[in-house]
Design a protein around this motif. Structure first.
Motif, PDB file in Angstrom:
ATOM      1  N   MET A   1      55.052  65.534  40.980  1.00  0.00           N
ATOM      2  CA  MET A   1      53.860  65.693  40.142  1.00  0.00           C
ATOM      3  C   MET A   1      54.260  66.164  38.755  1.00  0.00           C
ATOM      4  N   ARG A   2      53.383  65.889  37.813  1.00  0.00           N
ATOM      5  CA  ARG A   2      53.497  66.466  36.471  1.00  0.00           C
ATOM      6  C   ARG A   2      52.636  67.720  36.419  1.00  0.00           C
ATOM      7  N   ILE A   3      53.275  68.833  36.078  1.00  0.00           N
ATOM      8  CA  ILE A   3      52.617  70.136  36.113  1.00  0.00           C
ATOM      9  C   ILE A   3      52.546  70.720  34.711  1.00  0.00           C
ATOM     10  N   VAL A   4      51.415  71.325  34.393  1.00  0.00           N
ATOM     11  CA  VAL A   4      51.308  72.214  33.237  1.00  0.00           C
ATOM     12  C   VAL A   4      51.268  73.633  33.782  1.00  0.00           C
ATOM     13  N   PHE A   5      52.175  74.471  33.300  1.00  0.00           N
ATOM     14  CA  PHE A   5      52.272  75.857  33.762  1.00  0.00           C
ATOM     15  C   PHE A   5      51.772  76.774  32.655  1.00  0.00           C
ATOM     16  N   ALA A   6      50.852  77.685  32.994  1.00  0.00           N
ATOM     17  CA  ALA A   6      50.323  78.649  32.026  1.00  0.00           C
ATOM     18  C   ALA A   6      50.620  80.064  32.508  1.00  0.00           C
TER      19      ALA A   6
END
Length: 306
Positions: A1-6
């Motif tokens: 998966m493509r993840i955006v981490f905040a």
């Protein structure tokens, strides 16, 4: 998966490390802007920003997740958003940007201690157990369905800093497991059950010790506000910081706030049993062992903490 981490503070770094080492692609790391630190107020990247740059990951700095941040994240076409202590709310329409929505690692057993300071509030309240939970992010505060959780019994000696450090690592493993389960379609979430309690951010007033309370409560608050914002009482009208202390064994009963030296130990009275002071910091001084402070004080110094 493509993840955006905040994420922003140090407790989010173990989660970033574990996800970066896994099979999924981190398309970007979202964090709060650089902040002035230290006496010279030097602009310093957040711990998450610094680690992301070491890992060679793209970093998006955003003071809040507004339309601009939403547009930048949408351009990445992420499958999943992952948030760990970012320091801001994720609202619609950003919630709907990732194909699978957002998940959050939170350091409590939901619905107990929803909010910014769950570890600190659990210790102050004298809880017997706490833990971590990974849940589905929704607009209501920490109210989403829970994918996984872990319990951590409390032994009555840990500080908030120590407990948060431990949970940041164990929670990272919990989070990575949920991410993998979402990727392969096996993740299941259940609604939260029970009466919610709130964990608002601590203020400096929360850090003041009320020595007229029983030792159990004083000790719990001391540990819950250590290291931040840092416990204190007033000595001769000035802030007297208490960096470390513990319940005193085999000690005489003292009036609330009364300081007393016995066998090399520095004690202070509460409503019932004394607290032993281990590391203190008088106003305008450095932190030091309590016994050293006691030996160096003036003969007519004030002997009551308020």
């Amino acid at each position: 998966m493509r993840i955006v981490f905040a994420g922003t503070p140090a407790p989010a770094v173990p989660s970033l490390d574990l996800l970066a080492a896994g099979p999924h692609e981190i398309a970007a790391v979202v964090t709060r802007p650089d902040a002035p630190l230290g006496r010279r107020r030097v602009l310093t990247p957040s711990p998450v920003a610094a680690r992301a740059e070491e890992l060679g990951l793209p970093v998006l700095r955003a003071a809040r997740l507004d339309d601009t941040a939403t547009g930048a994240i949408a351009e990445l076409e992420p499958d999943l958003g992952v948030i760990v202590a970012y320091g801001g709310l994720v609202r619609a329409p950003l919630l709907a940007v990732p194909r699978l929505g957002w998940i959050n690692l939170h350091f409590s057993l939901l619905p107990r201690w929803r909010g910014a300071a769950p570890v600190q509030r659990a210790l102050i309240a004298g809880d017997a157990v706490t833990g971590a939970a990974v849940f589905d992010l929704v607009e209501a505060l920490d109210a989403g369905r829970v994918y996984a959780e872990l319990e951590r019994p409390l032994d009555g000696v840990e500080t908030a800093g120590e407990l948060l450090e431990e949970l940041s690592h164990s929670g990272a493993g919990l989070l990575a497991g949920v991410v993998d389960a979402l990727a392969d379609g096996t993740a299941e979430a259940t609604p939260q059950i029970g009466e919610p309690t709130l964990a608002p951010k601590l203020s400096i007033d929360d850090a003041r010790l009320d020595l007229t309370r029983p030792l159990r409560e004083v000790d719990a608050r001391l540990r819950g506000v250590t290291p931040e914002p840092g416990a204190f009482a007033l000595l001769a009208g000035e802030r007297f910081k208490i960096h470390a202390g513990r319940p005193a064994e085999d000690a005489p009963t003292l009036p609330a706030g009364r300081l007393h030296a016995q066998d090399g130990r520095i004690l202070v009275g509460t409503a019932d049993h004394p607290l032993e002071l281990l590391v203190v910091q008088p106003a305008g001084k450095r932190a030091m062992p309590a016994a050293d402070w006691w030996r160096g004080r003036a003969a007519d110094a004030e002997e009551v903490l308020a």
